[in-house]
Design a protein around this motif. Structure first.
Motif, mmCIF file in Angstrom:
data_model
loop_
_atom_site.group_PDB
_atom_site.id
_atom_site.type_symbol
_atom_site.label_atom_id
_atom_site.label_comp_id
_atom_site.label_asym_id
_atom_site.label_seq_id
_atom_site.Cartn_x
_atom_site.Cartn_y
_atom_site.Cartn_z
ATOM 1 N N ASP A 416 5.346 14.386 15.054
ATOM 2 C CA ASP A 416 4.605 14.036 13.847
ATOM 3 C C ASP A 416 3.155 14.458 14.014
ATOM 4 O OD1 ASP A 416 3.394 12.161 15.514
ATOM 5 O OD2 ASP A 416 4.600 10.493 14.793
ATOM 6 N N ASP A 417 2.331 14.089 13.069
ATOM 7 C CA ASP A 417 0.931 14.517 13.106
ATOM 8 C C ASP A 417 0.153 13.902 14.264
ATOM 9 O OD1 ASP A 417 1.508 15.967 10.906
ATOM 10 O OD2 ASP A 417 0.471 14.683 9.460
ATOM 11 N N ARG A 418 0.700 12.865 14.880
ATOM 12 C CA ARG A 418 0.023 12.205 15.994
ATOM 13 C C ARG A 418 0.556 12.670 17.356
ATOM 14 N NH1 ARG A 418 -2.815 7.604 14.169
ATOM 15 N NH2 ARG A 418 -2.434 7.148 11.962
ATOM 16 N N GLY A 419 1.475 13.626 17.328
ATOM 17 C CA GLY A 419 2.009 14.159 18.576
ATOM 18 C C GLY A 419 3.203 13.417 19.118
ATOM 19 N N ASN A 420 3.683 12.394 18.387
ATOM 20 C CA ASN A 420 4.870 11.652 18.809
ATOM 21 C C ASN A 420 6.129 12.335 18.283
ATOM 22 O OD1 ASN A 420 3.232 9.528 19.952
ATOM 23 N ND2 ASN A 420 2.858 8.837 17.849
ATOM 24 N N ILE A 421 7.262 12.089 18.924
ATOM 25 C CA ILE A 421 8.506 12.700 18.475
ATOM 26 C C ILE A 421 8.831 12.221 17.061
ATOM 27 C CG2 ILE A 421 10.997 12.807 18.854
ATOM 28 C CD1 ILE A 421 10.467 12.725 21.836
ATOM 29 N N ASP A 422 9.082 13.184 16.171
ATOM 30 C CA ASP A 422 9.340 12.904 14.758
ATOM 31 C C ASP A 422 10.849 12.817 14.549
ATOM 32 O OD1 ASP A 422 9.509 12.754 12.036
ATOM 33 O OD2 ASP A 422 8.046 14.331 11.637
ATOM 34 N N LYS A 423 11.348 11.628 14.282
ATOM 35 C CA LYS A 423 12.780 11.416 14.148
ATOM 36 C C LYS A 423 13.335 11.975 12.843
ATOM 37 C CE LYS A 423 12.783 7.289 17.087
ATOM 38 N NZ LYS A 423 13.111 5.861 17.191
#
Length: 632
Positions: A416-423
């Motif tokens: 996602d835009d925050r660098g976390n894995i986008d489910k």
């Protein structure tokens, strides 16, 4: 994936000279990305502190080995750009990531003196949270087939003796002493090597066309004018293994009977220019370049030339015009460069990656090369993997690898835009840069090769891969690439010069809320006209991102035009910022960030945005820790 006989994926090449194999070595990545993040300071600190710790620091390559000393050197790009600066420790092949000067004492004390890893510097796999000791345990490296990039992250690019110690210039020697021009061209043709600059034209056919020309003066040109936004494949090879490019050009010269060549590098690549010039000087001093190469009676000389950064000079006729001192503008074909090229003499032009493949083809044979890739697209392809993906960097896979393999397995998945894995998964991949097209989720299992991509309206291009998540506005993406190609148009063709300008204006209308049904019709009609009427590849492919996104994401364009809404919230004029009450915690961070007091609500209660006051600046979305602000 085809190509079961893949070579080692390790950063360190499998075939080391016996004198060097197994010895202690510290390699600091000195590709452009790591240098920008401070790797030169890390290298200097390692030299100082290793000496202070009483270690025998060996800075110069010794073909006979360095005994009990510790060899300290720099390399080109090791590929894992997102995690730089990178430091590799051999023979354990331990990889340290995001190394800072402050980490050097622990590397010296724990690893070099005690043989223990510095745990905090090891890569942590985001899904399993497992710490990985080296490339063999890191999925980013495990699933690659590093063929062109094999030595880039290992050898010292400024040391010709190290290149030679790993078999460098053996293939050129074979070509000049055991083969004639026809034999060289026949092997390249049999290998199925196709140009990596984007067009995919068979390299052997190009060389043979120049070989048969009855002219005593011929040229070989290396096209290092890599201009696609986000692409850095050729730059990394020039920085990391410049001698393999020189050797590839020597073999090409033998194939067509050329005695002179040019390495054309864009001026924005100062490190690549520096290392290529140093490598040419080394090759001349060692006798590999010059008169009577390997006693063959054939001469070959090289010159490194800087380009001014015009994207259109990636087109071969424009590139030749630039070398000749003229404005870089495309010329009609035929005659083709193989017939009348540089200064009207037979000329072949290949890009960096194409030439870097040549020494191994001559050295190991055409059949060995064909064991990688697919029948019609043999070998490997380097890609610059960027965008919303966990692992960004420089990768290399066999042709035929799927998009799923690249994005999910090597790239680690979409973020996602925050660098976390986008489910929610990925939305699209832009492949081939400004000249390419979009690949959508239904094409996850599409083999990445010349013909498969062409069948869905995309192209390999130079190898840029930009991954996009669900929060990406595809109209804005099309506009970004159109702005680039419009700015880079040389202006020679009316349809390219004026057509790209009008396409950009039409996209602005869509993004800023002025679009109508006629706007969408004009985008398609004009896009096809520019493709048909332009002279060179820049104009013919410039509308690709627009036409591709219109085809796959037409609903998104229609939302912009008819509903005056951008579902991703990226188009400021169409933004409708709201606060999702299910996500809002009432922490009031957004209230404090809003410059116009447009956010209302009690503490610990869901807030709301007054659309009449909101200026759509996005400060609230940036401040919210819970992702509750939507539509902007």
């Amino acid at each position: 994936m085809e190509g079961p006989n893949q070579e080692s994926t390790s950063v360190a090449p499998a075939a080391l000279s016996p004198a060097v194999a197994g010895q202690r070595r510290v390699i600091v990545c000195a590709g452009t990305g790591c240098v920008a993040n401070g790797s030169k300071k890390v290298l200097a600190a390692l030299e100082t502190q290793m000496a202070e710790a009483g270690l025998d620091v060996v800075l110069e390559f010794k073909p006979e080995g360095h005994g009990d000393g510790v060899r300290l050197s720099h390399s080109g790009c090791q590929g894992f750009c997102q995690m730089g600066p990178l430091v590799t420790i051999l023979p354990e092949n331990t990889l340290y990531t995001k190394v800072a000067v402050e980490d050097v004492p622990d590397i010296v004390d724990l690893t070099l003196k005690k043989g223990e890893p510095v745990e905090r510097l090891l890569y942590v796999e985001p899904r399993t949270k497992k710490r990985c000791l080296g490339p063999e345990q890191i999925p980013f490296y495990q699933r690659q087939s590093r063929y062109v990039l094999k030595e880039c992250g290992f050898i010292d690019p400024d040391e010709i003796r190290e290149y030679v110690a790993h078999g460098g210039y053996d293939a050129a020697r074979k070509a000049f002493t055991e083969m004639d021009g026809k034999a060289v061209c026949d092997v390249i043709s049999a290998s199925g090597l196709r140009g990596r600059g984007g067009g995919g034209f068979p390299t052997g056919r190009k060389w043979e066309a120049a070989r048969i020309q009855d002219n005593p003066k011929k040229y070989v040109i290396c096209n290092g004018d890599e201009g696609d936004p986000g692409a850095f494949m050729d730059r990394s090879v020039m920085e990391g293994n410049p001698h393999c490019i020189i050797e590839g050009m020597m073999i090409a010269a033998r194939g067509i009977g050329a005695d002179e060549g040019y390495i054309y590098v864009r001026a924005e690549y100062p490190l690549a220019v520096k290392r290529m010039r140093h490598a040419v000087a080394e090759a001349e001093a060692a006798g590999y370049l010059g008169d009577d190469v390997f006693g063959s009676g054939q001469s070959f000389r090289l010159e490194v030339m800087e380009g001014a950064g015009a994207f259109v000079c990636g087109e071969e006729t424009a590139l030749m015009a630039s070398i000749e001192g003229r404005r870089g503008m495309p010329a009609p074909k035929p005659p083709f460069p193989a017939q009348k090229g540089l200064w009207r003499k037979p000329t072949i032009i290949n890009n960096v990656e194409t030439l870097a493949q040549v020494p191994r083809i001559i050295g190991k044979g055409a059949e060995a090369y064909r064991s990688l890739g697919t029948e019609k697209s043999p070998g490997t392809k380097t890609f610059a993997l960027t965008g919303h993906v966990c692992n960004t960097g420089l990768i290399e896979v066999p042709f035929g690898a799927t998009l799923r393999e690249v994005v999910i397995n090597i790239g680690g998945g979409v973020t996602d835009d925050r660098g976390n894995i986008d489910k929610t998964g990925f939305k699209a991949v832009q492949i081939g840069g400004p000249s390419g097209g979009c690949l959508t989720p239904d094409l996850l299992d599409l083999p990445l090769d010349f013909d498969s991509l062409r069948s869905v309206g995309a192209m390999v291009g130079s190898g840029g891969l930009v991954v996009m998540n669900q929060k990406t506005c595809m109209v804005s993406v099309a506009r970004f690439f159109m702005e680039f190609t419009q700015r880079e148009s040389c202006g020679k063709c009316v349809l390219c010069r004026e057509g790209t300008k009008q396409l950009l204006a039409l996209l602005d209308d869509v993004i800023e809320g002025r679009g109508t049904a006629e706007t969408l019709e004009l985008l398609e009609t004009l896009g096809h006209a520019v493709q048909i009427g332009s002279l060179c590849g820049l104009g013919k492919t410039a509308p690709n991102p627009v036409l591709s996104t219109l085809k796959h994401f037409r609903k998104e364009y229609e939302e912009h035009v008819f509903e005056k809404r951008c579902r991703a919230g990226r188009c400021k004029a169409l933004a409708r910022p709201t606060i999702n009450p299910a996500l809002c915690k009432g922490c009031r961070l957004c209230v404090k960030a809003c410059p116009v007091g447009a956010i209302m609500g009690e503490k610990k209660q869901p807030h709301r945005i007054d659309e009449g006051l909101c200026v759509k600046c996005g400060a609230c979305a940036a401040a919210c820790k819970f992702g509750a602000v939507e539509g902007i």
